[in-house]
Design an enzyme around this catalytic site. Sequence first.
Site, PDB file in Angstrom:
ATOM      1  N   CYS A  53     -10.098  -4.144  16.012  1.00 28.18           N
ATOM      2  CA  CYS A  53      -9.555  -3.361  17.125  1.00 28.18           C
ATOM      3  C   CYS A  53     -10.647  -2.611  17.879  1.00 28.18           C
ATOM      4  CB  CYS A  53      -8.512  -2.367  16.614  1.00 28.18           C
ATOM      5  SG  CYS A  53      -7.140  -3.139  15.753  1.00 28.18           S
ATOM      6  N   GLY A  79       3.163  -8.980  10.266  1.00 22.42           N
ATOM      7  CA  GLY A  79       3.230 -10.346   9.759  1.00 22.42           C
ATOM      8  C   GLY A  79       1.903 -11.072   9.719  1.00 22.42           C
ATOM      9  N   THR A  88       1.434  -2.195  15.370  1.00 21.83           N
ATOM     10  CA  THR A  88       1.250  -1.146  16.377  1.00 21.83           C
ATOM     11  C   THR A  88       2.589  -0.606  16.849  1.00 21.83           C
ATOM     12  OG1 THR A  88      -0.912  -1.925  17.143  1.00 21.83           O
ATOM     13  CG2 THR A  88       0.412  -0.673  18.713  1.00 21.83           C
ATOM     14  N   GLN A 107      -2.285  -3.033   5.847  1.00 17.18           N
ATOM     15  CA  GLN A 107      -3.367  -3.632   5.059  1.00 17.18           C
ATOM     16  C   GLN A 107      -3.077  -3.684   3.563  1.00 17.18           C
ATOM     17  OE1 GLN A 107      -5.940  -5.247   6.045  1.00 17.18           O
ATOM     18  NE2 GLN A 107      -6.043  -4.742   8.207  1.00 17.18           N
TER      19      GLN A 107
END
Length: 382
Positions: free
Chosen positions: A324, A200, A70, A178
């Site tokens: 999310c 990570g 993000t 991804q």
Amino acid sequence: MIYLDNSATTKPHKEVLNTFVQVNESFYANPASIHGAGVEANALLDRARGQIADLLKTEDQFVLFTAGGTESNNLAIFGVPKANTHKGKHIITTEIEHPSILEAVKSLEQEGYKVDFLKVDVNGVISLQELQAKIRKETVLVSIMHVNNEMGAIQPIEEAAKIIHENSRAAFHVDAVQSFGKLPIYFNGEAGPDIISISGHKIHGLKGSGIIAFRKKMNIIPLLLGGGQEQGLRSGTVAVPQAVSLAKAARMAVETMEQATLKYRKWHNDLLEFLAGFGENIHLLSTNTGAAHILSFSVMDLKGEILINALQKRGIIVSTSSACSSKQKKTSHVVEALELHSNYKKGVIRLSFGALNTEEDILEFKKAFTDVMKELKGDINR
């Protein structure tokens, strides 16, 4: 528990956890300090930076450590346009980006930037013709995710890069959260992205660790101001243990990528055939041309939450749409973009594989899912 929600997060490798503990115990000094302990910590940080630069085929100075995907995405979306208003105020992205992209560009719209959103086809893939039509002289940034987090669609990054670089001065940002470690993604001159984001915890690393990397020196405004760490673009004491652990996880992911992909593709194709056997009860969102590690489908006239709970009772962990947005009641923006029939919109389920999954996990899922379908849908004639 059989964990099939690796696109939400992964269990850290033991080797990564061991690295994290060892660095915390022995190299805990501030890498900006000039005393011996600080110099040692900084040398370890530089080594980790170099290892990731090698994987991405860029220079060490163009790799910055962040707190995750993000932050990396936000730095690209806010930092590049605001530093290049002299070129224009036009941004292009897609309808199916991660919220850390979509919410950021919507914020820029409020500041007077023009944003065009590329549509996707039924397989979740953009139209290169639409990209060609919408790019213009004033375009300062194009952001396209490599692999969609909800249904695994792979975007044509190389072809998009060619269009962007031949027709504009825009920077090309790729959210590779991804895809890194599952598909090849790296800087490849004008035939690749200019900016890459990595997280990570999606590659069996640690939460709170991420990367933003650049192909070349770029004009960009930082989000965080302070001590000027990370080339002045990401102030704050650099978390050396997280950085070194991320480098470890990244190396492991790339080294095992080819073998893992073969395994995931076998499971993916096997499950596509298995799910197709349920007929109209199942609508497949993922295809065999998408990413091997993500498989999404929807069950007709059933809510995803009901399916998740039923599978969880049988020891199977999956998700509905993305982690999310799964706690929200509204339909996912990705599902809306795919124009899914109303009978299937609420029943979307995502399976995502990781390095710790086994063939037995897939077999157990098939057994559990068959039982769940019989329980919830009655006689399904499988």
